[in-house]
Enzyme design. Structure first.
Site, PDB file in Angstrom:
ATOM      1  N   ARG A   1      -7.127  -3.561  -6.997  1.00 53.96           N
ATOM      2  CA  ARG A   1      -7.105  -2.372  -6.129  1.00 53.96           C
ATOM      3  C   ARG A   1      -5.676  -1.960  -5.796  1.00 53.96           C
ATOM      4  O   ARG A   1      -5.390  -0.766  -5.637  1.00 53.96           O
ATOM      5  CB  ARG A   1      -7.904  -2.631  -4.847  1.00 53.96           C
ATOM      6  CG  ARG A   1      -9.394  -2.754  -5.066  1.00 53.96           C
ATOM      7  CD  ARG A   1     -10.168  -2.632  -3.769  1.00 53.96           C
ATOM      8  NE  ARG A   1      -9.890  -3.730  -2.845  1.00 53.96           N
ATOM      9  CZ  ARG A   1     -10.533  -4.905  -2.857  1.00 53.96           C
ATOM     10  NH1 ARG A   1     -11.482  -5.131  -3.770  1.00 53.96           N
ATOM     11  NH2 ARG A   1     -10.234  -5.830  -1.966  1.00 53.96           N
TER      12      ARG A   1
ATOM     13  N   ALA B   1     -13.817 -18.694   1.721  1.00 57.24           N
ATOM     14  CA  ALA B   1     -13.797 -20.135   1.995  1.00 57.24           C
ATOM     15  C   ALA B   1     -12.374 -20.643   2.088  1.00 57.24           C
ATOM     16  O   ALA B   1     -11.492 -20.210   1.347  1.00 57.24           O
ATOM     17  CB  ALA B   1     -14.542 -20.895   0.900  1.00 57.24           C
TER      18      ALA B   1
ATOM     19  N   LYS C   1       0.826  -1.210   0.000  1.00 54.72           N
ATOM     20  CA  LYS C   1       0.000   0.000   0.000  1.00 54.72           C
ATOM     21  C   LYS C   1       0.859   1.258   0.000  1.00 54.72           C
ATOM     22  O   LYS C   1       0.333   2.378  -0.095  1.00 54.72           O
ATOM     23  CB  LYS C   1      -0.930  -0.002   1.220  1.00 54.72           C
ATOM     24  CG  LYS C   1      -1.956  -1.128   1.177  1.00 54.72           C
ATOM     25  CD  LYS C   1      -2.877  -1.094   2.393  1.00 54.72           C
ATOM     26  CE  LYS C   1      -3.898  -2.226   2.323  1.00 54.72           C
ATOM     27  NZ  LYS C   1      -4.808  -2.231   3.504  1.00 54.72           N
TER      28      LYS C   1
ATOM     29  N   ASP D   1      -7.258 -27.589  -1.370  1.00 53.48           N
ATOM     30  CA  ASP D   1      -6.011 -26.829  -1.339  1.00 53.48           C
ATOM     31  C   ASP D   1      -4.952 -27.489  -2.222  1.00 53.48           C
ATOM     32  O   ASP D   1      -4.300 -26.834  -3.039  1.00 53.48           O
ATOM     33  CB  ASP D   1      -5.466 -26.761   0.092  1.00 53.48           C
ATOM     34  CG  ASP D   1      -6.129 -25.684   0.931  1.00 53.48           C
ATOM     35  OD1 ASP D   1      -6.665 -24.728   0.358  1.00 53.48           O
ATOM     36  OD2 ASP D   1      -6.104 -25.808   2.166  1.00 53.48           O
TER      37      ASP D   1
END
Length: 360
Positions: free
Chosen positions: A101, A135, A72, A166
């Protein structure tokens, strides 16, 4: 020199699927740079610990570098761009939309480095009704139908012992990345991989969910040959409260065992449809209760039957077979599981898992 020497991988994933994918690449010589937050991959804090590191973390992150970046911040973004410009593979495991983003979505990254192979790993994929549904492994197994047949004799689903979604995603993602790298040799251009745990797991049901796949009803474990409806693909309790399995339905195994047990008259029952073998299951259940598990191991030793004792992990790891194939390796004061992929004529030796920001 490993098969992937010279390949540079940027890894922004945590926990299981992504780290497994990138560790398998590191095992073959790829340079993997693990980008972490200031607190690091949560797997670093998962007990038990050995030689100062989480056993989990060590066995999914060996051979990598670690760099802490604040994505960020302008400085963190600038440093990641420097890495991306020289990278071959980019792996991320954020929820859909996060990378966009942050400014590191595939369109933006590939504009700077058209040769990059970019792999996004998520629970349900980047598109679709479930794409933003949170999830982990068990929830994906539940949504994909698999948990419904991970049940006991009363039909109640139980928590699965293996993180199949996974691991399926890690293996599928690795396969896709390697395919894309091969394709890049021909086209000069990288590619994007939308790797979903849900999608990766679905092909694993073809042998049990054929009726549902073709528009019919869902499978019931008690009526499936591979899920508990067949006598010779079944778990049996022994006299000491432990268990054994019969794990092969071929009629030669049936004939061998039932002849040895002096009940050849029951052989034909094993040819009945799953769910209709109750008489044979009851006979075998009663029979296996007459000896301990280890007594049965000795009894089966000279018989050609697909039989195995159910071992706990301590017993499994202590088997001579593990040592004979060098499947566990001690290194740096800790234990590691050797790669399942090892090539003839090449010696593999483990490397350490990085301390947080060791290469920052």
């Amino acid at each position: 020199m490993g098969k992937l020497s010279g390949i540079k991988v940027i890894d922004l994933s945590v926990f299981l699927p992504g780290p497994m994918l990138t560790m398998m690449m590191a095992d073959q010589g790829a340079e993997v740079i693990k980008i972490e937050t200031a607190t690091g991959d949560p797997a670093r804090e998962q007990a038990p610990f050995e030689a100062g590191q989480s056993v989990w973390f060590r066995n999914l992150n060996r051979g990598k570098k670690s760099m802490v970046l604040d994505l960020k911040s302008d400085d963190g973004k600038a440093r990641l761009w420097e890495l991306i410009e020289q990278a071959d593979v980019f792996v991320e495991g954020f929820r859909p939309g996060v990378m966009h983003r942050l400014g590191f979505d595939y369109a933006t990254v590939s504009a700077r480095n058209p040769r990059i192979v970019y792999c996004s790993i998520s629970a349900f994929g980047q598109t679709g009704d479930l794409s933003h549904h949170p999830a982990h492994d068990m929830a994906v197994q539940a949504m994909a139908g698999f948990l419904s047949v991970n049940d006991g004799t009363d039909g109640t689903p139980v928590v699965p012992g293996t993180p199949s979604a996974d691991m399926a995603a890690g293996l599928t993602g690795l396969s896709a990345v390697l395919m894309a790298l091969i394709g890049r040799e021909r086209t000069g251009k990288g590619d994007y991989v939308d790797c979903a745990m849900f999608d990766s797991l679905l092909p694993w049901c073809a042998h049990i969910a054929g009726a549902a796949l073709s528009g019919g009803g869902a499978p019931r474990s008690s009526e499936q040959r591979s899920l508990g409806g067949a006598a010779f693909y079944q778990v049996y309790r022994t006299a000491d409260g432990k268990h054994i399995v019969l794990g092969g339905r071929e009629m030669k195994f049936v004939a061998n065992l039932m002849t040895a047990l002096a009940r050849p008259d029951l052989i034909a029952i094993a040819e009945l449809p799953a769910g209709e073998q109750g008489e044979l299951i009851r006979f075998l259940s009663a029979t296996f209760l007459t000896k301990t598990r280890d007594d049965w191991v000795n009894w089966f030793a000279d018989k050609d039957v697909a039989f195995s004792p159910i071992l706990d992990f301590r017993e499994a790891f202590d088997q001579p077979h593990i040592a004979a194939r060098e499947l566990f390796i001690e290194h740096d004061g800790g234990h590691q599981i050797a790669p399942a992929i090892r090539f003839a004529g090449e010696n593999w030796s483990p490397t350490h898992a990085p301390e947080l920001n060791a290469d920052g």
